[in-house]
Write an enzyme that holds these catalytic residues in place. Structure first.
Site, short mmCIF file in Angstrom:
data_model
loop_
_atom_site.label_atom_id
_atom_site.label_comp_id
_atom_site.label_asym_id
_atom_site.label_seq_id
_atom_site.Cartn_x
_atom_site.Cartn_y
_atom_site.Cartn_z
N LYS A 79 0.66 4.64 6.82
CA LYS A 79 0.22 5.48 5.71
C LYS A 79 0.93 6.84 5.83
CE LYS A 79 -2.90 2.31 4.73
NZ LYS A 79 -2.71 1.38 3.60
N SER A 105 0.80 -1.22 0.00
CA SER A 105 0.00 0.00 0.00
C SER A 105 0.83 1.27 0.00
CB SER A 105 -0.94 0.01 1.20
OG SER A 105 -0.24 0.21 2.41
#
Length: 219
Positions: free
Chosen positions: A118, A39
């Protein structure tokens, strides 16, 4: 007591001592983490090993561009919690489940115990949008993101989780994966798109594996 039992107890005794030692280290300053998914490609590769620094965020807020590790949305998103069939696990349970061999036993893992990594892309007070390509727009201005190489022309998710003109609440942040085409992040959380500062564990500080990528993350 047979030799095999003594050996077993010795190995597990050392593991328990190591667990408590790492626990004390993880509580204050830093902790190791590994990257299990793509990701955050291309900045972070699958199986990269990082040191997450925790001290600086005690007295300051993360900045746009910081890569942060935070608690699983399954532990704080109200809609995700309401869909659970059983109560949230205790922190002690999550801690012990993070160590082998417990983490490898099927059926014991709980999504609420996971940690995510993230990038902070929007900070409190900003009006933020994400378009169908996964591009970031803040206060009606398209934001350059040189770390994003994989936009959403081939997204696995519908319309790349696009949304328009939402204000980031106080003490909250929008966090997205660099791999916009394949990242389950704030765009898709059902209860709220934004991460509260209290859920942040730390920020990426140093990569120690693989050896050809060893180094500090840029400010």
């Amino acid at each position: 007591m047979t030799g095999s039992i003594k050996s077993f107890l010795k190995e597990w005794g050392l593991l328990i001592l190591l667990t408590f030692f790492v626990s004390s280290c993880r509580s204050f300053f830093a902790e190791p983490r590994y990257i299990p998914s793509g990701s955050m490609l291309p900045e972070l590769q699958i199986n990269d090993r990082l040191i997450i620094e925790k001290f600086s965020l005690r007295n300051s807020l993360p900045k746009r561009g910081d890569i942060v590790v935070f608690n699983s949305p399954y532990s704080f998103d109200k809609k995700l919690i309401s869909s659970r069939a059983k109560p949230l696990p205790k922190k002690r349970y999550c801690f012990f489940m993070s160590f082998p061999p417990m983490s490898f036993i099927p059926g014991l893992r709980d999504q609420a115990c996971d940690a995510y990594i993230k990038r902070v892309v929007a900070i409190p007070g900003e009006i933020v949008s994400v378009n169908s390509n996964g591009e970031l727009i803040i206060n009606n201005k398209l934001i350059p993101e040189p770390y994003v190489s994989y936009k959403c022309s081939l997204s696995l998710f519908n319309k790349c989780g696009e949304f328009e003109n939402i204000k980031v609440p106080e003490d909250h942040f929008l966090v997205l994966g660099d791999n916009r085409a394949n990242s389950w992040d704030g765009r898709y959380w059902p209860g709220s798109k934004f991460l509260h500062k209290k859920e942040i564990i730390g920020k990426a500080y140093f990569r120690f594996w693989p050896l050809n990528q060893v180094g500090f993350f840029s400010k």
